[in-house]
Structure formats: structure tokens, C-alpha cells
Write a protein that holds these residues in place. Structure first.
Motif, short mmCIF file in Angstrom:
data_model
loop_
_atom_site.label_atom_id
_atom_site.label_comp_id
_atom_site.label_asym_id
_atom_site.label_seq_id
_atom_site.Cartn_x
_atom_site.Cartn_y
_atom_site.Cartn_z
N ALA A 1 0.93 -1.26 0.05
CA ALA A 1 -0.12 -0.04 -0.06
C ALA A 1 0.90 1.31 -0.07
O ALA A 1 0.25 2.43 -0.10
CB ALA A 1 -0.92 -0.19 1.29
N GLY A 2 2.24 1.14 0.09
CA GLY A 2 3.10 2.28 0.29
C GLY A 2 3.18 2.79 1.37
O GLY A 2 3.91 4.28 1.44
N ILE A 3 2.89 2.40 2.50
CA ILE A 3 2.86 3.17 3.73
C ILE A 3 4.54 2.97 4.27
O ILE A 3 5.06 1.91 4.08
CB ILE A 3 1.91 2.31 4.93
CG1 ILE A 3 0.61 2.30 4.51
CG2 ILE A 3 2.29 3.08 6.19
CD1 ILE A 3 -0.34 1.76 5.39
N SER B 1 10.62 -1.05 6.99
CA SER B 1 10.70 0.20 6.30
C SER B 1 11.17 -0.15 4.57
O SER B 1 11.29 -1.05 4.29
CB SER B 1 11.91 1.02 6.58
OG SER B 1 12.93 0.49 6.57
N ASP B 2 10.98 1.02 3.73
CA ASP B 2 11.29 0.99 2.48
C ASP B 2 10.29 -0.02 1.58
O ASP B 2 10.54 -0.95 1.16
CB ASP B 2 12.79 0.39 2.18
CG ASP B 2 13.22 0.69 0.75
OD1 ASP B 2 12.59 1.65 -0.05
OD2 ASP B 2 14.28 0.33 0.42
N PRO B 3 9.00 0.69 1.57
CA PRO B 3 8.08 -0.52 0.96
C PRO B 3 8.29 -0.66 -0.37
O PRO B 3 8.72 0.46 -1.30
CB PRO B 3 6.86 0.51 1.27
CG PRO B 3 7.24 2.17 1.23
CD PRO B 3 8.44 2.05 1.94
N ASP B 4 7.71 -1.74 -0.82
CA ASP B 4 7.73 -2.24 -2.16
C ASP B 4 6.73 -2.70 -2.77
O ASP B 4 5.79 -3.59 -1.99
CB ASP B 4 9.07 -3.33 -2.29
CG ASP B 4 9.12 -3.74 -3.84
OD1 ASP B 4 8.48 -4.79 -4.34
OD2 ASP B 4 10.16 -3.42 -4.54
N PRO B 5 5.85 -2.59 -3.80
CA PRO B 5 4.52 -2.85 -4.16
C PRO B 5 4.44 -4.21 -4.34
O PRO B 5 3.62 -4.89 -4.09
CB PRO B 5 4.36 -2.27 -5.44
CG PRO B 5 5.34 -1.10 -5.56
CD PRO B 5 6.45 -1.30 -4.59
N GLY B 6 5.54 -5.11 -4.68
CA GLY B 6 5.68 -6.51 -4.85
C GLY B 6 5.95 -7.30 -3.60
O GLY B 6 5.63 -8.33 -3.29
N LEU B 7 6.80 -6.86 -2.87
CA LEU B 7 7.42 -7.52 -1.79
C LEU B 7 6.82 -7.20 -0.34
O LEU B 7 7.05 -7.92 0.48
CB LEU B 7 9.07 -7.41 -1.60
CG LEU B 7 9.80 -7.68 -2.91
CD1 LEU B 7 11.21 -6.89 -2.59
CD2 LEU B 7 9.66 -8.96 -3.14
N GLY B 8 6.44 -6.05 -0.19
CA GLY B 8 5.98 -5.49 1.19
C GLY B 8 6.93 -4.51 1.50
O GLY B 8 6.98 -3.36 1.15
N TYR B 9 8.00 -4.88 2.33
CA TYR B 9 9.14 -4.04 2.73
C TYR B 9 10.26 -4.52 2.47
O TYR B 9 10.59 -5.78 2.69
CB TYR B 9 8.86 -3.58 4.38
CG TYR B 9 7.69 -2.97 4.56
CD1 TYR B 9 7.84 -1.44 4.43
CD2 TYR B 9 6.71 -3.21 5.19
CE1 TYR B 9 6.71 -0.67 4.82
CE2 TYR B 9 5.63 -2.62 5.44
CZ TYR B 9 5.55 -1.21 5.22
OH TYR B 9 4.44 -0.55 5.56
N ARG B 10 11.34 -3.58 2.11
CA ARG B 10 12.81 -4.26 1.90
C ARG B 10 13.59 -4.41 3.05
O ARG B 10 14.40 -5.32 3.17
CB ARG B 10 13.44 -3.23 0.80
CG ARG B 10 12.70 -3.35 -0.33
CD ARG B 10 13.51 -2.61 -1.58
NE ARG B 10 13.23 -2.28 -2.83
CZ ARG B 10 12.26 -1.21 -3.23
NH1 ARG B 10 11.89 -0.46 -2.19
NH2 ARG B 10 11.86 -1.39 -4.30
#
Length: 200
Positions: A141-143, A160-169
Motif C-alpha cells: 500500500a506504500g505506507i 521500512s522501504d515499502p515495495d509494491p511487490g515484496l512488502g518492505y525491503r
């Protein structure tokens, strides 16, 4: 709601509109003793928080208000996490600019949210829900940040560092008692010592 009915709801596939009708109806019938979410294509039942759980939310609220009085911490605000299988989630708290959710309905767009908080509960699906599915849903969701207060292993994890495909990096974990820095755009240093009081 019986255990059998809960299991049937969790395994059923349905549209978001059907879920919202069920959640609204159930909220009236249960007098807000449970809350409903729709994650990964199925309904999840979330117990109403206990006193320790609520104290964790207040802990975060106090620290955020001291560091960033320009922000609000909402409890119980539903969010649309559309990129994650058209989900609907109800975080324990959402940190946003002042009055951000004014005029929004029960399920708001997460755009503009800086951080979501979840504190683990002592129920059977907390591992799947809080540690596995929600990092993917919130990141997609880009939070910018997801803060997980894990009462089972006495840790806080900042995703942190949201990713549309992975969730968070990135995921940074600290034991209760450590200082945890939430970087910019928030720039808040959390003292987690108090969290030691809220473990059963």
C-alpha cells in the motif's frame, strides 16, 4: 459467532463489498467485541484489545506527540489495502498528518499515512496476520513504516522501504528496552523501555 462459523468465513472467498456488508452487520450484532479485517481473500477476526494492548498504543501516542505534535495517531481507523488482494485492515494505530482522516468513512485510503502500528495479541492467527500478511499488505500500500510490537518475543520491529511487490525491503528488530529510531520523514526516536511492562 461460533468457531465453526469463524472458520467458514476465513476460508470463504468473497468480494470486498460482501465483506464490508458482513463486517458492518457483525459490528452491530457483536457490540464491538470483535473487529473484522479482510486480508488475502478471507475474513480475519481481531479481538478487541486488552489493557496492555491499549497501553502500547498510548505509549506510541505519547512519544509521537512529544516529538511531532503536527501529527495525529488514530486508533481503529480501517484502511483499504487495495494492492494486496483488495484487502481491508484495521491497524491498532495509524500515524498521519493532523486531521488527515476527517471526512473519511470506515475504510480510508492509506495515502498520506506515515506509519501503522500492530501489537501482537494472544490469539491463534497473530503469527500469520501480524508477522506475515500485514508487512506485505502495508508495504504494497506504500505506507512508509510498519511498527510491530511483538509481545511474544519482547521485540519491536520497524519495517521500512515499502515495495509494491515484496512488502518492505528492510526490517530492523530491537529488544524491548532499546532505543529505536524511526528515520525521516518522521525522525522520531522511540524509547521502548516501557514496553517491558505490557508483557503477560
Amino acid at each position: 459467532m461460533t468457531v465453526m462459523a469463524e472458520r467458514e468465513l476465513q476460508s470463504a472467498q468473497m468480494s470486498v463489498e460482501e465483506f464490508e456488508r458482513i463486517a458492518e452487520s457483525a459490528a452491530r450484532e457483536t457490540d464491538d467485541t470483535v473487529r473484522f479485517e479482510f486480508i488475502n481473500g478471507r475474513i480475519g477476526v481481531k479481538k478487541v484489545p486488552d489493557g496492555d494492548h491499549n497501553s502500547i498504543v498510548l505509549w506510541l501516542m505519547q512519544q509521537c506527540m512529544q516529538a511531532r505534535p503536527d501529527l495525529d495517531l488514530y486508533q481503529g481507523q480501517g484502511l483499504k489495502v487495495e494492492r494486496y488482494r483488495a484487502g481491508r485492515v484495521r491497524p491498532d494505530a495509524v500515524l498521519v498528518p493532523r486531521r488527515h482522516f476527517a471526512g473519511h468513512g470506515e475504510w480510508a485510503d492509506p495515502n498520506g499515512a506515515f506509519l501503522v502500528l500492530e501489537a501482537t495479541s494472544h490469539d491463534s492467527d497473530t503469527d500469520r496476520r501480524n508477522r506475515q500478511e500485514k508487512p506485505v499488505a502495508y508495504g504494497a500500500a506504500g505506507i512508509p513504516f510498519y511498527l510491530l510490537v511483538d509481545r511474544d518475543d519482547c521485540t519491536v520491529t520497524l519495517f521500512s522501504d515499502p515495495d509494491p511487490g515484496l512488502g518492505y525491503r528492510n526490517a530492523h528488530k530491537e529488544a524491548f528496552g532499546a532505543k529505536l529510531l524511526i528515520p525521516q520523514p518522521l525522525g522520531i526516536a522511540l524509547d521502548t523501555e516501557e514496553l517491558k511492562q505490557y508483557v503477560d
